[in-house]
Write a protein that holds these residues in place. Structure first.
Motif, PDB file in Angstrom:
ATOM      1  N   PRO A  94      53.602  64.389  38.871  1.00 32.76           N
ATOM      2  CA  PRO A  94      53.901  63.623  39.920  1.00 32.76           C
ATOM      3  C   PRO A  94      54.932  62.351  39.218  1.00 32.76           C
ATOM      4  CG  PRO A  94      51.704  62.756  39.130  1.00 32.76           C
ATOM      5  CD  PRO A  94      52.235  64.222  38.565  1.00 32.76           C
ATOM      6  N   SER A  95      55.080  62.391  38.011  1.00 37.92           N
ATOM      7  CA  SER A  95      55.668  61.302  37.198  1.00 37.92           C
ATOM      8  C   SER A  95      57.336  61.686  37.502  1.00 37.92           C
ATOM      9  CB  SER A  95      55.494  61.002  35.870  1.00 37.92           C
ATOM     10  OG  SER A  95      55.522  62.552  35.262  1.00 37.92           O
ATOM     11  N   ASP A  96      57.768  60.829  38.241  1.00 36.68           N
ATOM     12  CA  ASP A  96      59.253  61.121  38.549  1.00 36.68           C
ATOM     13  C   ASP A  96      59.772  62.400  38.963  1.00 36.68           C
ATOM     14  OD1 ASP A  96      59.794  58.727  37.579  1.00 36.68           O
ATOM     15  OD2 ASP A  96      59.853  59.364  35.671  1.00 36.68           O
ATOM     16  N   GLU A  97      58.820  63.455  39.714  1.00 38.61           N
ATOM     17  CA  GLU A  97      59.306  64.548  39.959  1.00 38.61           C
ATOM     18  C   GLU A  97      59.001  64.635  41.629  1.00 38.61           C
ATOM     19  OE1 GLU A  97      58.843  68.210  38.225  1.00 38.61           O
ATOM     20  OE2 GLU A  97      58.529  67.484  36.359  1.00 38.61           O
ATOM     21  N   LYS A  98      59.903  64.753  42.495  1.00 42.43           N
ATOM     22  CA  LYS A  98      59.927  64.814  43.807  1.00 42.43           C
ATOM     23  C   LYS A  98      60.262  66.195  44.061  1.00 42.43           C
ATOM     24  CE  LYS A  98      59.828  60.351  44.101  1.00 42.43           C
ATOM     25  NZ  LYS A  98      58.585  59.588  43.796  1.00 42.43           N
ATOM     26  N   LEU A  99      59.689  66.671  45.418  1.00 43.40           N
ATOM     27  CA  LEU A  99      59.764  67.903  45.689  1.00 43.40           C
ATOM     28  C   LEU A  99      61.060  68.548  45.948  1.00 43.40           C
ATOM     29  CD1 LEU A  99      56.339  68.224  48.015  1.00 43.40           C
ATOM     30  CD2 LEU A  99      56.598  68.665  45.207  1.00 43.40           C
ATOM     31  N   ASP A 100      61.882  67.410  46.145  1.00 40.07           N
ATOM     32  CA  ASP A 100      63.477  67.867  46.540  1.00 40.07           C
ATOM     33  C   ASP A 100      64.333  67.747  45.699  1.00 40.07           C
ATOM     34  OD1 ASP A 100      62.852  69.025  49.320  1.00 40.07           O
ATOM     35  OD2 ASP A 100      62.530  67.115  50.136  1.00 40.07           O
ATOM     36  N   SER A 111      69.076  74.577  37.193  1.00 46.72           N
ATOM     37  CA  SER A 111      68.524  73.414  37.892  1.00 46.72           C
ATOM     38  C   SER A 111      68.156  73.636  39.036  1.00 46.72           C
ATOM     39  CB  SER A 111      69.650  72.477  37.822  1.00 46.72           C
ATOM     40  OG  SER A 111      69.430  71.280  38.419  1.00 46.72           O
ATOM     41  N   ARG A 112      66.792  73.179  39.448  1.00 44.06           N
ATOM     42  CA  ARG A 112      66.264  73.437  40.701  1.00 44.06           C
ATOM     43  C   ARG A 112      65.080  72.628  41.205  1.00 44.06           C
ATOM     44  NH1 ARG A 112      63.807  79.426  40.340  1.00 44.06           N
ATOM     45  NH2 ARG A 112      63.089  79.134  38.187  1.00 44.06           N
ATOM     46  N   SER A 113      64.949  72.449  42.504  1.00 47.33           N
ATOM     47  CA  SER A 113      63.642  71.452  42.741  1.00 47.33           C
ATOM     48  C   SER A 113      62.617  72.538  43.295  1.00 47.33           C
ATOM     49  CB  SER A 113      64.034  70.584  44.187  1.00 47.33           C
ATOM     50  OG  SER A 113      64.285  71.803  45.264  1.00 47.33           O
ATOM     51  N   PRO A 114      61.359  71.596  43.211  1.00 42.62           N
ATOM     52  CA  PRO A 114      60.231  72.571  43.449  1.00 42.62           C
ATOM     53  C   PRO A 114      60.396  73.460  44.629  1.00 42.62           C
ATOM     54  CG  PRO A 114      59.513  70.521  42.261  1.00 42.62           C
ATOM     55  CD  PRO A 114      61.036  70.336  42.627  1.00 42.62           C
ATOM     56  N   ALA A 115      60.668  72.600  45.607  1.00 44.27           N
ATOM     57  CA  ALA A 115      60.631  72.989  46.939  1.00 44.27           C
ATOM     58  C   ALA A 115      61.867  74.175  47.036  1.00 44.27           C
ATOM     59  CB  ALA A 115      61.300  71.991  48.137  1.00 44.27           C
ATOM     60  N   PHE A 116      62.875  74.168  46.409  1.00 42.99           N
ATOM     61  CA  PHE A 116      63.694  75.369  46.388  1.00 42.99           C
ATOM     62  C   PHE A 116      63.395  76.399  45.450  1.00 42.99           C
ATOM     63  CE2 PHE A 116      67.792  77.366  44.671  1.00 42.99           C
ATOM     64  CZ  PHE A 116      68.499  77.576  46.231  1.00 42.99           C
ATOM     65  N   LEU A 141      53.568  72.686  52.758  1.00 42.91           N
ATOM     66  CA  LEU A 141      53.230  73.931  53.022  1.00 42.91           C
ATOM     67  C   LEU A 141      54.366  74.612  53.572  1.00 42.91           C
ATOM     68  CD1 LEU A 141      51.219  76.600  54.051  1.00 42.91           C
ATOM     69  CD2 LEU A 141      51.199  75.244  56.221  1.00 42.91           C
ATOM     70  N   MET A 142      54.955  75.598  53.067  1.00 43.49           N
ATOM     71  CA  MET A 142      56.413  76.313  53.273  1.00 43.49           C
ATOM     72  C   MET A 142      56.148  77.691  53.820  1.00 43.49           C
ATOM     73  SD  MET A 142      58.726  74.424  50.397  1.00 43.49           S
ATOM     74  CE  MET A 142      60.226  75.113  51.081  1.00 43.49           C
ATOM     75  N   ARG A 143      57.015  78.063  54.547  1.00 45.25           N
ATOM     76  CA  ARG A 143      56.958  79.252  55.192  1.00 45.25           C
ATOM     77  C   ARG A 143      58.488  80.272  54.580  1.00 45.25           C
ATOM     78  NH1 ARG A 143      60.353  81.088  59.661  1.00 45.25           N
ATOM     79  NH2 ARG A 143      61.002  79.279  60.783  1.00 45.25           N
ATOM     80  N   ASP A 144      58.392  81.378  54.523  1.00 47.61           N
ATOM     81  CA  ASP A 144      59.267  82.020  54.171  1.00 47.61           C
ATOM     82  C   ASP A 144      60.539  81.920  55.223  1.00 47.61           C
ATOM     83  OD1 ASP A 144      61.434  84.002  53.648  1.00 47.61           O
ATOM     84  OD2 ASP A 144      60.122  85.931  54.172  1.00 47.61           O
ATOM     85  N   ILE A 154      55.707  71.806  56.441  1.00 55.33           N
ATOM     86  CA  ILE A 154      54.437  70.522  56.919  1.00 55.33           C
ATOM     87  C   ILE A 154      54.248  69.984  55.647  1.00 55.33           C
ATOM     88  CG2 ILE A 154      52.543  70.101  57.753  1.00 55.33           C
ATOM     89  CD1 ILE A 154      52.840  72.453  59.700  1.00 55.33           C
ATOM     90  N   GLU A 155      54.340  68.718  55.663  1.00 57.43           N
ATOM     91  CA  GLU A 155      54.103  68.055  54.440  1.00 57.43           C
ATOM     92  C   GLU A 155      53.234  66.895  54.444  1.00 57.43           C
ATOM     93  OE1 GLU A 155      56.589  64.865  51.994  1.00 57.43           O
ATOM     94  OE2 GLU A 155      57.230  66.818  51.472  1.00 57.43           O
ATOM     95  N   ALA A 156      52.144  66.796  53.606  1.00 59.75           N
ATOM     96  CA  ALA A 156      51.251  65.763  53.767  1.00 59.75           C
ATOM     97  C   ALA A 156      51.090  64.873  52.674  1.00 59.75           C
ATOM     98  CB  ALA A 156      49.818  66.615  53.658  1.00 59.75           C
ATOM     99  N   ASP A 157      51.080  63.543  52.668  1.00 60.48           N
ATOM    100  CA  ASP A 157      51.268  62.507  51.462  1.00 60.48           C
ATOM    101  C   ASP A 157      49.668  62.360  50.962  1.00 60.48           C
ATOM    102  OD1 ASP A 157      50.989  60.120  50.084  1.00 60.48           O
ATOM    103  OD2 ASP A 157      52.765  59.439  51.330  1.00 60.48           O
ATOM    104  N   LEU A 158      49.252  62.999  50.043  1.00 62.86           N
ATOM    105  CA  LEU A 158      47.688  62.988  49.632  1.00 62.86           C
ATOM    106  C   LEU A 158      47.380  61.315  49.405  1.00 62.86           C
ATOM    107  CD1 LEU A 158      47.239  66.061  47.428  1.00 62.86           C
ATOM    108  CD2 LEU A 158      46.860  65.555  50.016  1.00 62.86           C
ATOM    109  N   THR A 159      48.175  60.716  48.967  1.00 62.89           N
ATOM    110  CA  THR A 159      47.967  59.167  48.612  1.00 62.89           C
ATOM    111  C   THR A 159      47.575  58.368  49.891  1.00 62.89           C
ATOM    112  OG1 THR A 159      49.513  59.340  46.708  1.00 62.89           O
ATOM    113  CG2 THR A 159      48.936  57.079  47.633  1.00 62.89           C
ATOM    114  N   GLN A 160      48.528  58.505  51.268  1.00 64.78           N
ATOM    115  CA  GLN A 160      48.446  57.811  52.199  1.00 64.78           C
ATOM    116  C   GLN A 160      46.832  58.316  52.804  1.00 64.78           C
ATOM    117  OE1 GLN A 160      50.258  55.877  53.814  1.00 64.78           O
ATOM    118  NE2 GLN A 160      49.205  55.576  55.594  1.00 64.78           N
TER     119      GLN A 160
END
Length: 182
Positions: A94-100, A111-116, A141-144, A154-160
């Motif tokens: 989680p430290s400074d790593e956003k999904l996009d 260079s790529r994002s986790p979502a990509f 949760l991502m689909r092809d 669909i994204e969930a904020d676990l902290t929230q």
């Protein structure tokens, strides 16, 4: 549709599909899973600066004990795990790593994002129709999906969810929300 999801039946095939333990209702099983997930999350967020490995350990236990992922196998390359031989799971700390945003953890060769990275995996593997990407505080949760113009997730904020107990509404509140959204 939301009302049907919020009020699953107690038929034996439904109970079996959700692996509801004997003596519990579906609501009790959901509540138990929520508390187990919350306990895992609470322990994770107490870590001062979780490493990639600590995040992977958390996600493995979280998915296994909260969602019943009992077939997680070690992944290779960018995937941390593969569930059921066809569901890729990408995990970054989680430290400074956003999904996009570009991920230092995943960007060793390019260079790529986790979502990509997950979308690439899904698009390249015909047997993988959906997957998960997470940094421990958000899970997506991502689909092809070959289209780059319309995200399919669909994204969930676990902290929230776990800090505010947003998913653990008492029955009366659930009914009110369903009436309002109905």
């Amino acid at each position: 549709m939301v009302a049907q999801i919020a009020a699953p039946g107690e038929a034996e095939d439904t109970r079996a599909g959700y692996r509801v333990r004997k003596g519990l209702t579906i609501r009790e099983e959901i509540s138990t899973a929520f508390r187990v997930g919350q306990s895992h999350f609470d322990a994770f967020v107490r870590l001062e600066n979780p490493s990639a490995e600590a995040t992977r350990r958390f996600i493995k236990a979280f998915l296994a004990e909260t969602f019943g992922f009992d077939d997680l196998a070690a992944g290779n390359g960018v995937t941390a795990f593969i569930a059921g031989d066809r569901v890729p799971i990408i995990v970054v700390p989680p430290s400074d790593e956003k999904l996009d945003r570009r991920s230092p953890t995943l960007s060793v060769d390019r260079s790529r994002s986790p979502a990509f990275a997950l979308q690439d995996y899904l698009n390249d593997h015909d047997d993988a129709l959906w997957g998960l990407v997470t940094n421990g505080t958000q899970i997506r949760l991502m689909r092809d999906n070959a289209s780059l113009t319309r995200p399919a997730y669909i994204e969930a904020d676990l902290t929230q969810i776990f800090t505010n107990e947003d998913a653990a509404l008492p029955r009366d509140n659930q009914d009110e929300i369903l009436r309002q959204s109905g």
